[in-house]
Design a protein around this motif. Sequence first.
Motif: not given
Length: 210
Positions: A166-177
């Motif tokens: 989720i951290d990686g998703a947030v850093a790239n402004r994509i959805r994290g599920v």
Amino acid sequence: MLCLFDLDGTLIDSELGILGCVRHALTQLGVPAPAEMRHWIGPPLRHSFAPLLDHDHERIEQAVEHYHDRFHTVGWREHTVYPGIEAMIGQLQAAGHQLAVVTSKPERHARPIIEHLPFGGAFSRLYGPDPSSPHSEKAAMIAAALTDFGAAPEQTVMIGDRHFDIDGAVANRIRGVGVLWGFGSREELEKAGAHAVAQDPQHLATLLVA
């Protein structure tokens, strides 16, 4: 849509292999293994070995090498596919989604696992960190996937069981599920900023296909 999947704790239950290799590494160094070790699954190895080895860089590197030695020979086979994963992957393929794996495992360890999965051919790319890296690198690998696929952030999702995903998703402004059948908790995933949390693979398919 581009669906990026974590490997351990998301597609496969790799507890047996990972913890077997951790115990092997610690035994080689004469260090008792902790009683509770599930938290080892997900973070980079060096991060987890450090406190047990007094943050001694040389011993940490020895432990990582012992781990990799066993994983390369037998550890990579010691896993099971979570129930419902194969059907879920089939649904995503049928819906026309692009699939790739973004894992904290070095590519040389992840590739044989994926190649032997009954649905391994569904993944067009595999992203794994450099074996010498002490970091998760999820954010950098997701960024690389966005570039390689030419995918827009709003059309991309990262699926995983730990906050690193989720951290990686947030850093790239994509959805994290987040997924609840792995090694993380709902609290961990939601605290990290998960867009949604899936109870089981069919629930995940519903979230992604809708």
